[in-house]
Structure formats: structure tokens, C-alpha cells
Enzyme design. Sequence first.
Site, PDB file in Angstrom:
ATOM      1  N   HIS A   1     -43.545 -20.069 -37.479  1.00  0.00           N
ATOM      2  CA  HIS A   1     -44.689 -19.133 -37.534  1.00  0.00           C
ATOM      3  C   HIS A   1     -44.413 -17.895 -38.391  1.00  0.00           C
ATOM      4  CE1 HIS A   1     -45.927 -21.636 -34.322  1.00  0.00           C
ATOM      5  NE2 HIS A   1     -45.270 -21.024 -33.372  1.00  0.00           N
TER       6      HIS A   1
ATOM      7  N   GLU B   1     -44.603 -11.171 -27.146  1.00  0.00           N
ATOM      8  CA  GLU B   1     -45.196 -11.815 -25.970  1.00  0.00           C
ATOM      9  C   GLU B   1     -44.825 -11.037 -24.720  1.00  0.00           C
ATOM     10  OE1 GLU B   1     -44.740 -16.157 -25.566  1.00  0.00           O
ATOM     11  OE2 GLU B   1     -43.631 -15.984 -27.435  1.00  0.00           O
TER      12      GLU B   1
ATOM     13  N   LYS C   1     -39.830 -12.105 -26.315  1.00  0.00           N
ATOM     14  CA  LYS C   1     -40.502 -12.391 -25.046  1.00  0.00           C
ATOM     15  C   LYS C   1     -40.335 -11.199 -24.111  1.00  0.00           C
ATOM     16  CE  LYS C   1     -40.325 -17.409 -25.009  1.00  0.00           C
ATOM     17  NZ  LYS C   1     -41.791 -17.568 -25.076  1.00  0.00           N
TER      18      LYS C   1
ATOM     19  N   LYS D   1     -48.625  -8.097 -25.296  1.00  0.00           N
ATOM     20  CA  LYS D   1     -48.766  -9.235 -26.196  1.00  0.00           C
ATOM     21  C   LYS D   1     -49.514  -8.743 -27.423  1.00  0.00           C
ATOM     22  CE  LYS D   1     -51.022 -13.818 -26.292  1.00  0.00           C
ATOM     23  NZ  LYS D   1     -50.177 -14.629 -27.104  1.00  0.00           N
TER      24      LYS D   1
END
Length: 521
Positions: A275, A251, A375, A380
Site C-alpha cells: 500500500h 490504525e 497499529k 485511524k
Amino acid sequence: MNETRLETKKFSAVVEEVSSQPTAGKCLITEPLTSCTLIIVGASGDLTARKLIPALFELFLNNSLPNPFNIVGCSRTDLSGDDFRKKMKYACEHIPGQSPGDWQKFAENLYYRKVDYESPRSFSELAIYLRALNSEKNTGGNWIFYLAVPPSLYPKLSRMIGQAGLSREGREGNGWSRIVVEKPFGSDLDSALELDRILHTDFHEHQIFRIDHYLAKETVQNILMFRFANAIFEPIWNRSFIDYIGIIAAEQLGVEHRAGYYEQAGVLRDMFQNHMKQLLALIALEPPASFEADRVRDEKIKVFRAMKPFDVGKFDEELVLGQYGPGKIDGHHVSGYREEPGIAPDSLVPTFAMMRIFVDNWRWKGVPFYLVSGKRLARKVTKLVVQFKEVPHSLFQNVLGKHIIANRLTFGVYPEEEITLTFQTKSPGARVCLRTVTMDFTYKQGFEGPALEAYAKVLLDCILGDHMLFWRQDGVEQSWSFLSPILEECETCGNRGERLHPYASGSWGPKRAEKWMQLIL
Ligand code: NDP
């Protein structure tokens, strides 16, 4: 190495409908939808405005909601029905394909009701309100309770709904009743078991829908189709032909407004418990006997059970943890994790992890699965990489050297939903030069018509009562059984700070992970 090999050319797959099997536009619903009322608890929050109502509006525009169908937003915030509808209209303005009057029509079935999460009386009143709405609109007394609230509230709210008589199916004017919970399902094995025990006080397993919206993305769903509806890949889908598997969910965003949650969760609970494990299972599972929810979920459990327990003694070989510092994203300066609002200035919570997992079974023994998520990374991107082994012998070695780049199959989830396969070809010309080319298939080019956003798909499946894309409790427990010792080691060891490697925002993570990262990117 001959430099022409590095040149990569793209070839797009020409998608022609070569059979009468339905394509995406005709694929939205396969059975009639039963009328029901969806009750979103926590409707004043981020998830409702950003994902749930836009997804429901998208379904409405595609004529894929039951009729009649009601949506009741509930939370503690004092909002009138008009306030709520106005807020939701604003949240849906970006959705394409709207005609004048569409929103108005959708909003006719959108309601808001203030509730107090601590008060059984408030839930009894909610039950009276829902039953009255049901009589007026005739939605069969079928309820879906979507808990869009912080996970700590799941046990309390599940009990409140049960005690108000709304969980019992086929009684007291109820048709069916379902409860939807968002990840995380607990924060370790013990809390997951406790959450499950409380959910089961009022709901049976078939009534519980544990969402993992990653599973609803087209490419993710396509992994099973690709593997089991094509005969050519399955024979090579094993340790003899595959070098390693890479799964990355990177991300650019930081922790945003979710500091409270993230300080408790960190990247391992936020991404790896759910996930990442699901993606791994889809790549690794054995062919189920049929495409039914429980048959597919049975096979996933077998993968989770076969995952080699984490070797604490080899911590640094199996896991790299990192935390983002200040840096630049798209040319703009961004703060480090510890400077973000709501984050402790000495926080040791990881925002990046790279984990090497082995699945100890006949098919996968010895094949590393590299899982990465973080992050504030450079881009992304979400993709799964199946890296095949190099050719056993290069007969071109006198002209090209020994090394020939091996084939790679990629399932792209973001930014493009696509499948690509790289292979070697001869470049035109008198010299013998190899060129790596990519054959690609993208959903955008391949299919016309509506492709459902992930939340639209999970909401639709919940209305249909299809559990295929949802976690089953035994899967949750297996996943925690694997992760809990890792978390314990990460969170209780004396050198916790030393194991947390800083990285600049906008980079690809800590230096220590570079070698593995290059395998996947
Ligand atoms: P929010 O933090 O926005 O909370 C939703 C609502 O819950 C709030 O509007 C508030 O409503 C109520 N609430 C918040 N904190 C408390 C509290 N301490 N006590 C009582 N009520 C509280 O959550 P999100 O909407 O972001 O997420 C909802 C769920 O979905 C969470 O479990 C989250 O983990 C999960 N999720 C969210 C995603 C996202 O993109 N937002 C993505 C994936 C999962 P009010 O005060 O009006 O009652």
C-alpha cells in the site's frame, strides 16, 4: 510568531457541475459486463464475510453486476448452501439502500461448495459442479477464482485450479479464466519470484490480478486525476516547490485475530511492501502517455527503480521501528502487542514504522518522502501530504516575523475522502494578521449517488478485466528489491531489540519518531 496565524478556518469548495462530464452517480460502469462465475476459495473466512460479499451485494444494489452472475463460496468447512447464505445475509445487514426482497434476489445466485485443498479429486469435482452450474445459468464458462485464504496456500490452490482444467482459456468449455490473489505477494524477493513462477504454471500474466484495495479508494484514484486533469499543479509538482511528502496510514486497531499472519509479516511486509509504495508511486510518477493500465504501471515501475537504496549505515536516520505496549484507546484500556493472543511474549515484530525514502530522479532529487504506518495509534487516519516550500522572502517580516506557514495540499483517504489546500489570508481588521485557511473538497458533499467501496471497485474491475488497480509482477519485484535489504538488516542484526522502540497504545508512536510525525500530522 503572531498567534493569529495558528487559527485555521475552513472554506468548503462549492462543487457545481460546470461541464457535461459525468459525475459519480453516472460513473459506475463504462462498458457491458460479461457474465461469469466468481469462485471465492476460503469463503468461510473473515475477508469474505467482512468485505467481499458486502461489496458484491453493494454492486448488485447499484445494478452493477453482470446478468447472469454466480458466486460460489468454497472452503473446507462443512456448510450447507443455506448456512452460507444465512451467514452472508447477516454480514450484509448494515448495507444501506436495501429494499425488502433485494437480499433474496441476490442470494438466488449464491452457492456454497465444500472443497479439500489437498485433493485434486475434490477440485475435479468442483470443475464438474461449476460446469453444470454454467450450463444451467449460462455464464459463458467465464471464471474468476478469488483466493481468500492465507498466502501460503496460493501456490497449492493455483495448481489445483490449473490441474482441474479451469485455468485454460477458450478450451474445455471455458471462456476466460482469472485468478485473484491478496497481498502479501511473497514474504521477500525470492518467495515472490517463486510464487510468480508457480502462478504462471497455469495462468498467464493477463489472467492474474494482484489486489491492492488501497488503490481503489476514491481519493487515491483521484490523485492522478488531480495531477493530470488540472494544469495548475503539475508545473509546481517537483523539487523546486515541494519541501517534502508525507504519507500516513495509522490504525487504532491492534493485531486483532490475525496474530499468526502478523507475527510473520510485521508492519513492513504488511503495509510498506504494497500500500505505502503504491501511494508513493501515485504522487511521484511522471505523466503517462495515456490512462491505460500498462502505461500507468510502467510509470510506477520507474518510480520504484529510482528509489534510493536504503543506507544500512544510516539506519536510525532512515527508519524508526516500534511496537505497541499497553495503553488507552478512546478511554478504554488495551493490551500491548506481546500480550495479544497468539503473539510470542518476547516478539520483536514491529507494529510501527516510519521510513524516509528518496526518489533519485530529475523531479524529486533531495525531496524526502516520509512514510508512516502503525497499529494502535491515537486515531485511524490515512492521508497524503504535499508540503510546499515557504515563501522565499517575507515582505511582511516587520509586522509578522520571517516565518510564514507554507502551503499544504492534503489528500485525505480516511476518515474523510477529501482534498484540502491550506493558504494564508489576511484576517479582517485594522491590524495586519495572517490566518491559515483551508479550502476543502469532500466526496460526501461533492457528489450524490453511489460511491463504490474499495472492494466493490476492485471486484468490478476484475469482472471487466481491467488491470489498472492491480500490481504487475515487475512492480512486486521492484518493491521487494527495495525492501528486502531493509528486512534483512532489521531481522538479522545483533541489536534487533534495541532498534524496536516501544510506544503506548493510543499515542502517535515511539518518541523517536515524534519529530517526523509532527511534519505529517
Ligand atoms: P482467514 O484467516 O479468515 O482464512 C480464510 C479461510 O482460509 C478460513 O476460513 C479457512 O477456511 C482457510 N484457512 C485458514 N487457515 C488455513 C490453513 N492454515 N490451512 C488451510 N486453510 C486455512 O483469512 P482472511 O479471510 O482474513 O484473509 C484471506 C486473505 O486475504 C489472506 O491472504 C489475507 O492476507 C488477505 N487479506 C485479508 C484482509 C482482511 O481484512 N481479512 C485484508 C487484506 C488482505 P476453511 O478452513 O473453511 O477452509
